[in-house]
Scaffold this motif. Sequence first.
Motif, short mmCIF file in Angstrom:
data_model
loop_
_atom_site.label_atom_id
_atom_site.label_comp_id
_atom_site.label_asym_id
_atom_site.label_seq_id
_atom_site.Cartn_x
_atom_site.Cartn_y
_atom_site.Cartn_z
N ASN A 53 23.00 8.09 -2.35
CA ASN A 53 22.73 8.87 -3.56
C ASN A 53 22.76 7.99 -4.81
O ASN A 53 23.23 8.40 -5.87
N GLN A 54 22.21 6.79 -4.68
CA GLN A 54 22.23 5.84 -5.78
C GLN A 54 20.89 5.71 -6.49
O GLN A 54 20.77 4.95 -7.45
N ARG A 55 19.89 6.43 -6.03
CA ARG A 55 18.55 6.26 -6.57
C ARG A 55 18.32 7.17 -7.78
O ARG A 55 18.93 8.24 -7.90
N VAL A 56 17.39 6.75 -8.63
CA VAL A 56 16.99 7.59 -9.75
C VAL A 56 15.89 8.55 -9.33
O VAL A 56 15.84 9.70 -9.79
N ASP A 57 15.01 8.11 -8.43
CA ASP A 57 13.85 8.93 -8.07
C ASP A 57 14.18 10.05 -7.10
O ASP A 57 13.49 11.07 -7.07
N VAL A 58 15.21 9.89 -6.28
CA VAL A 58 15.59 10.92 -5.31
C VAL A 58 17.10 11.11 -5.35
O VAL A 58 17.86 10.14 -5.24
N ARG A 59 17.51 12.35 -5.52
CA ARG A 59 18.93 12.70 -5.46
C ARG A 59 19.10 13.88 -4.52
O ARG A 59 18.14 14.62 -4.25
N TYR A 60 20.31 14.08 -4.03
CA TYR A 60 20.55 15.24 -3.17
C TYR A 60 21.99 15.70 -3.32
O TYR A 60 22.85 14.97 -3.83
N ARG A 61 22.23 16.92 -2.87
CA ARG A 61 23.58 17.45 -2.75
C ARG A 61 23.86 17.58 -1.26
O ARG A 61 23.10 18.24 -0.54
N ALA A 62 24.93 16.95 -0.81
CA ALA A 62 25.16 16.80 0.62
C ALA A 62 25.14 18.14 1.36
O ALA A 62 24.51 18.27 2.41
N SER A 63 25.81 19.15 0.81
CA SER A 63 25.89 20.43 1.51
C SER A 63 24.53 21.08 1.65
O SER A 63 24.25 21.76 2.65
N GLU A 64 23.66 20.87 0.67
CA GLU A 64 22.36 21.51 0.70
C GLU A 64 21.35 20.68 1.49
O GLU A 64 20.50 21.23 2.18
N ALA A 65 21.43 19.36 1.37
CA ALA A 65 20.54 18.52 2.16
C ALA A 65 20.79 18.73 3.64
O ALA A 65 19.86 18.63 4.46
N ALA A 66 22.05 19.03 4.00
CA ALA A 66 22.36 19.26 5.42
C ALA A 66 21.58 20.44 5.97
O ALA A 66 21.19 20.44 7.15
#
Length: 415
Positions: A71-84
């Motif tokens: 989760n270090q990128r500027v172009d792509v981010r996510y929330r772990a619980s939701e990405a799961a």
Amino acid sequence: MTHDIIVLGAGMVGVGCALHLQAKGHAVALVDRRAPGLETSYGNAGIIQREAIGPYALPRDFGFLWSGMLNQRVDVRYRASEAARMLGPLWAYYRQSAPEHYRRISREYETLIALSLDTHQALMNDAGAQALIAGQGYLMLYRTERELHSFFEVADERAQHGVHHIKLSGADVAREEPALVGRFAGAVRWTDPWAISSPGDLVQAYARLFEQRGGALHLGDATTLRKTDAGGWQVSTANGHTLSARQVVVALGPWTTQLTARFGYTAPVIPKRGYHMHYARLPGKPLNSTVIDAEYGYVVAPMKDGLRLTTGAELARVDAPRNPAQIDAAEKIARQNFPLGERVDAEPWMGTRPCMPDMKPVFGPVPEVPGLWCAFGHGHQGFTLGPVTGELLAAMMTGETPRVDVRPFSPGRFA
């Protein structure tokens, strides 16, 4: 009130469908909970992307995947619980991005992109909206020589498909955009696309054209959609009226399958949320064209309301709480190079792109539900492809032969 067709959703895709169905002689009602063009069609970078003959694939190199997982990128981010919750569709997206699949998908996708300027041009002329074209083309800006020359190869490959570009050195970039600060390896200027000064205004101009031609525009809740005993459809408006029609088109972007699931149809949508913020222009430091900072994945575009900074993708459900981290990170980088003044908006705007694992939009008849049609899943290109989708769907609904093969975009591929 009885119509031939009800279109649910007044973004670029829904308005495009309504206009083209109307042009076929149908009495059309267009329904949305808000005024036209205020959801995802409002908040994009405002480019009609004729050059985008391939959809956004999921990069398969280890560096991208590792930094993405951290989760270090500027172009792509996510929330772990939701990405799961999205692991199945994301795995399918990864597989479909493999070269052997992506080449076929791009050939199919290109048939739509090739019609994007022509279909917009026709509607712009009729709507008197040409003044919203702020400029021709935009810059893909690169910071490193390695990435720049790799993209030069991409540009040359697209040139074989009739897409035009100009290669720029770092010195060329400095001459074209003297307000940029810092040294850049160079850029590719795509010369075919159109930059629009206010995407929401363009959707609204098309919606006014729809009304001028006799179309009915209503505020209403799409979730009130119901079948009738006679085999038709009804939906309630905000002022308490009931609209009836033999056919209905669901063009609700990321909310589409929430509604169609009630009638037995679902599809694996990957919601990619995006944010934007407007900034004041600095005196004497104009940005002459829209610029994509390719290696960080954000866009800065001159707009009616100031310089608009738009982010890449946040993997989160449509109704998840806002998270300003991504746009804050993009702003921190952009301020080092772009002439951004103070923030203009009270808070960042947020919208959601409905993306499919195979990167192609979904439009056509919903399987095994007579009279129910859908048009959604355009990912990053709903603004570009709305009029194209409307033309092709209208042809299908009136029994005509569309001018491209629409089978690759069938809702039935997910049934």
